[in-house]
Design a protein around this motif. Structure first.
Motif, short mmCIF file in Angstrom:
data_model
loop_
_atom_site.label_atom_id
_atom_site.label_comp_id
_atom_site.label_asym_id
_atom_site.label_seq_id
_atom_site.Cartn_x
_atom_site.Cartn_y
_atom_site.Cartn_z
N ALA A 459 38.05 -1.19 -82.78
CA ALA A 459 37.15 -2.14 -83.45
C ALA A 459 36.62 -3.16 -82.45
O ALA A 459 35.47 -3.59 -82.53
N HIS A 462 33.47 -2.20 -80.70
CA HIS A 462 32.21 -2.15 -81.45
C HIS A 462 31.85 -3.48 -82.10
O HIS A 462 30.69 -3.73 -82.38
N ARG A 463 32.84 -4.31 -82.38
CA ARG A 463 32.56 -5.57 -83.06
C ARG A 463 33.30 -6.69 -82.35
O ARG A 463 34.42 -7.03 -82.71
N ALA A 468 33.72 -10.94 -87.96
CA ALA A 468 33.14 -9.69 -88.44
C ALA A 468 34.17 -8.57 -88.38
O ALA A 468 34.27 -7.74 -89.27
N ARG A 469 34.96 -8.59 -87.31
CA ARG A 469 36.01 -7.57 -87.16
C ARG A 469 37.03 -7.70 -88.29
O ARG A 469 37.48 -6.72 -88.86
N TRP A 470 37.36 -8.94 -88.58
CA TRP A 470 38.37 -9.16 -89.62
C TRP A 470 37.83 -8.68 -90.96
O TRP A 470 38.52 -8.03 -91.72
N ARG A 471 36.54 -8.99 -91.22
CA ARG A 471 35.96 -8.65 -92.51
C ARG A 471 35.86 -7.15 -92.70
O ARG A 471 36.14 -6.63 -93.78
N ARG A 472 35.48 -6.43 -91.64
CA ARG A 472 35.19 -5.00 -91.77
C ARG A 472 36.38 -4.11 -91.44
O ARG A 472 36.50 -3.00 -91.96
N ILE A 473 37.25 -4.57 -90.57
CA ILE A 473 38.31 -3.67 -90.08
C ILE A 473 39.71 -4.21 -90.41
O ILE A 473 40.48 -3.58 -91.14
N GLU A 474 40.01 -5.36 -89.85
CA GLU A 474 41.38 -5.85 -89.93
C GLU A 474 41.76 -6.24 -91.35
O GLU A 474 42.89 -5.99 -91.80
N PRO A 476 40.57 -5.07 -94.37
CA PRO A 476 40.89 -3.89 -95.18
C PRO A 476 42.19 -3.21 -94.76
O PRO A 476 42.94 -2.72 -95.60
#
Lengths: 557, 226
Positions: A459, A462-463, A468-474, A476
């Motif tokens: 992640a 790419h981010r 943004a990383r937390w919202r989309r990857i970490e 979830p």
């Protein structure tokens, strides 16, 4: 890309990083303010008197013969509960894993049932176990009377009754810790031992040392919870050092006196937590994969099938007794709906309070849990001392007697808050957060530790923006931890009593306070029914959370 | 049932085992003679490890018998002798060293029936045979892969088993270490008289070490001509 545009992007990134840092700092500040500030405020006053050489303060710190005896008695009782739950927990865990494991690679039967049952048991408030003890005592006394022996429940030794109530309330913690410890023993490690020695020797020399860190953590948790619990012993008339804090405050209304009396307990509990924490860090084994996968690999690790079966019988016997009494409560028939209608206001207040406590805990728990885990996985620029201090801040509230938390909150509010706030439902929410936010942080941290670091590294490529990383990857990826943290705070808040009793205004309208007040008049159909309602709320919440977590993991616990 | 006078260290008769309807072993007969090294080869998932685990008493067959030094140890799905009571040593795919014991303690673990002095002598002899005498006081975390494999071998050899089962002990070692360890295994078989059964994916590493090679295919054992 032009130079101004690149500079603008860099500035935006710096801004995002700064805002992420601010969020984490705010979370830590919230944590300290909610969990530690009230206690530090009253403890500070006590320490100031000690430093000033106040003879009254030193008289409280240096225990009288009576208080020394009370401390020794409380330690002995807590150690007895710890020894019982640790031994029975270890043997019963070995028995359950042996029974559940199919042993041939097939899907283990009941693999998801064991953790679910343990969680439901663990979140049941301790005084409901006391209620079971009272009901069982009444039944036994009636049976004894029937054969000509007149032993009234009041004549039952309070020490033994309080021991039984605490032991069975805390047993699932030991059982879960022992299960984690046993599941952490590698199959080849165990079998290499079995090629060379019998079950008993392999258990003592191989299995037990390998499972020791998890078992020690469970033992420390049981010891601390038993030592700091004043409500359960008081129900059975057993004096305890934790109760002394409540009594001192009730008699003098001086919070600093309660704080000084609590210092020995804080010191002992803190040492137990620190020792367990060190043991886990040095020898703890991370369980990879799902619980079901680990159980599928489980071997018959216990020392003796007879001892294991006996321990399992004790656990199942008590569970049957508890469920039987709950079913008897359901048998109240038409009385139950009427009672629920009567307590509808308390019920609504309790539910709203618990939901708000759970929601308020989520943000800080998520941010602090991730922050702690991020500092462990990589060299994140923080020193070992800094990480150690962070963990001390997280764990210290767990060593504080709940009674002192309640006293501290009441004192801070009395000094700084208007009457309207002091009598508002927010006080109970604060008390519940102070008690359960540390557990929520630990749950999120454990969930984050299970996330494969490679996913986070991918992640990062790419981010680069942390939010943004937390919202989309970490976010979830750690959602199951957040669900568990919310459920834990919710269930804890529904049943919490000790801090609430001392901080919330009389008539705060919480179900747990009503049940506890009724309990002091002895077990009755009313209190049984209310206990059932209370238990039903936490069980439904826990089952819902477990199902949600199971769905996120593809049906596996 | 006892045939001790003429009994081989290990004999298997008619072993069969199925997993979820898939037959892995079918009427497998096997005799291991003292001081011999037998290689067992076959593709992954064919049942080599399953056979070893059944011989060791760690798993049970659906049918068939296992006799250790002439004594019936497994009779169908009934375990008659515990794994540690069969005179069998076993080395697993991973060394499976216990992190809380030193090398010397690991090797002495199986010598609990002996008095202290004899146990110490036996431990030292096993360490010397595995060429790791200098590591007696070392902790497992500090060992290299090759050293860990030798500790696992010494631990299995220390009680002087009549039979030694090795489950791909060379799998995680480089070429030189594989050759060295294979030579040590050969020497151990010769010096202790143990019957050795060694599972491997890479029979070439055992060239000059083994007395015979068996293959497992479709659940049956077949002799492999080198």
């Amino acid at each position: 890309m032009t130079a101004p545009a690149a500079e603008s992007r860099r500035a935006a990134r710096r801004s995002r990083v700064t805002s992420a840092g601010s969020l984490v700092a705010t979370a830590w500040a919230f944590y300290v303010a909610v969990t530690l500030a009230p206690v530090l405020a009253v403890a500070g006053r006590g320490l100031a008197r000690l430093v000033a050489g106040d003879a009254e303060a030193w008289g409280l710190l240096l225990p009288s013969t009576r208080r020394l005896w009370l401390l020794v008695d409380s330690l002995a009782a807590s150690l007895a509960v710890t020894a019982f739950t640790t031994i029975i927990g270890m043997l019963a865990a070995a028995a359950f894993l042996r029974r559940i494991a199919a042993g041939d690679g097939a899907a283990p039967r009941g693999a998801s049932l064991l953790p679910a049952a343990l969680i439901l048991w663990a979140i049941t408030p301790p005084y409901l176990h006391a209620l079971v003890g009272m009901e069982a005592g009444n039944a036994l006394a009636a049976a004894l009377r029937a054969i000509g022996l007149t032993v009234a429940p009041a004549q039952w030794p309070g020490w033994l009754a309080a021991f039984a109530a605490q032991a069975f309330a805390l047993l699932p913690i030991s059982l879960a810790a022992a299960s984690v410890g046993l599941l952490g023993v590698g199959r080849a490690e165990f079998e290499a031992g079995r090629m060379l020695a019998g079950r008993g020797r392999v258990f003592l020399r191989v299995v037990l040392p390998l499972a020791a860190p998890a078992t020690a953590a469970g033992a420390a948790a049981v010891f601390v919870l038993a030592l700091l619990d004043h409500a359960t012993p008081s129900l059975f008339g057993r004096a305890s050092h934790a109760m002394e804090i409540v009594a001192e405050h009730a008699a003098t209304r001086l919070a600093w006196r309660a704080a000084i009396l609590a210092l020995p307990l804080i010191l002992i509990a803190g040492l137990a937590i620190a020792a367990a924490s060190i043991a886990v860090r040095r020898g703890g084994r991370a369980l990879t994969g799902t619980v079901a996968m680990r159980i599928a690999e489980a071997r018959p690790l216990g020392p003796s099938p007879v001892a294991e079966s006996l321990a399992a019988a004790i656990v199942l016997g008590y569970a049957a007794l508890f469920v039987g009494l709950a079913a008897a409560g359901l048998g109240l028939g038409t009385a139950l709906p009427r009672l629920i209608w009567e307590v509808r206001r308390d019920l609504a207040t309790t539910l709203v309070d618990a939901v708000l406590a759970g929601l308020l805990a989520l943000g800080p728990a998520a941010l602090i849990g991730w922050h702690l885990a991020a500092g462990e996985g990589r060299a994140a620029g923080r020193t070992v001392v800094g990480r150690g201090a962070a963990w001390v801040v997280v764990l210290l509230p767990l060593a504080v007697p709940p009674a002192l938390i309640g006293v501290g909150i009441a004192e801070v509010l009395a000094d700084h808050a208007p009457m309207a706030l002091r009598t508002s439902p927010l006080v109970a929410i604060w008390a519940h957060l102070a008690r359960f936010l540390p557990f929520a942080v630990l749950v999120v941290h454990a969930a984050v530790r299970r996330v494969d670091p490679a996913l986070i590294d991918a992640a990062r490529l790419h981010r680069p923006s942390a939010p943004a990383r937390w919202r989309r990857i970490e976010g979830p990826l750690s959602m199951s931890g957040l669900v568990a943290a919310f459920a834990l705070v919710f269930c804890g808040a529904v049943g919490e009593l000790e801090a609430t009793l001392l901080s919330a205004a009389p008539g705060a309208g919480l179900l747990s306070m009503r049940v506890f007040n009724y309990l002091h008049y002895g077990a009755s159909d009313t209190v049984a029914a209310l206990g059932l309602v209370l238990g039903a709320i936490v069980w439904v919440a826990a089952v819902t959370a477990l199902r949600a977590i199971g769905r996120r993991r593809g049906g596996e616990p | 049932m006892s045939e001790t006078a003429v009994a081989p260290p290990l004999r298997a008769l008619g072993l069969s085992k199925a997993f979820a309807g898939r037959r892995v072993l079918q009427d497998v007969d096997l005799v291991l003679a003292p001081a011999t090294v037998t290689a067992l080869i076959g593709p992954s998932g064919v049942g080599k490890t399953t056979l070893l685990r059944i011989l060791a008493g760690l798993d049970l067959p659906d049918a068939g018998r296992v006799l250790c030094r002439g004594d019936l140890a497994t009779d169908g799905p009934r375990l008659l002798r515990e794994p540690h009571d069969r005179g069998i040593g076993m080395v697993f795919q991973q060394p499976a060293l216990w992190p809380h014991m030193s090398v010397g303690e690991q090797v002495a673990f199986g010598l609990w029936r002996l008095d202290e002095r004899t146990a110490a002598e036996r431990r030292d002899a096993a360490l010397a045979l595995a060429e790791i005498a200098a590591l007696a006081g070392a902790q497992p975390a500090r060992l290299s892969g090759g050293e860990a494999a030798r500790v696992a071998l010494a631990r299995a050899l220390a009680p002087l088993p009549a039979c030694l089962l090795l489950d791909e002990p060379l799998a995680h070692l480089d070429a030189r270490l594989r050759r060295d360890l294979a030579a040590t295994i050969r020497r151990a078989a010769t010096e202790t008289g143990a019957a050795v059964l060694i599972v491997t994916h890479t029979p070439d590493d055992l060239a000059g070490t083994v007395d015979r090679t068996l293959g497992l295919a479709d659940g049956r054992l077949v002799a492999v001509v080198p």
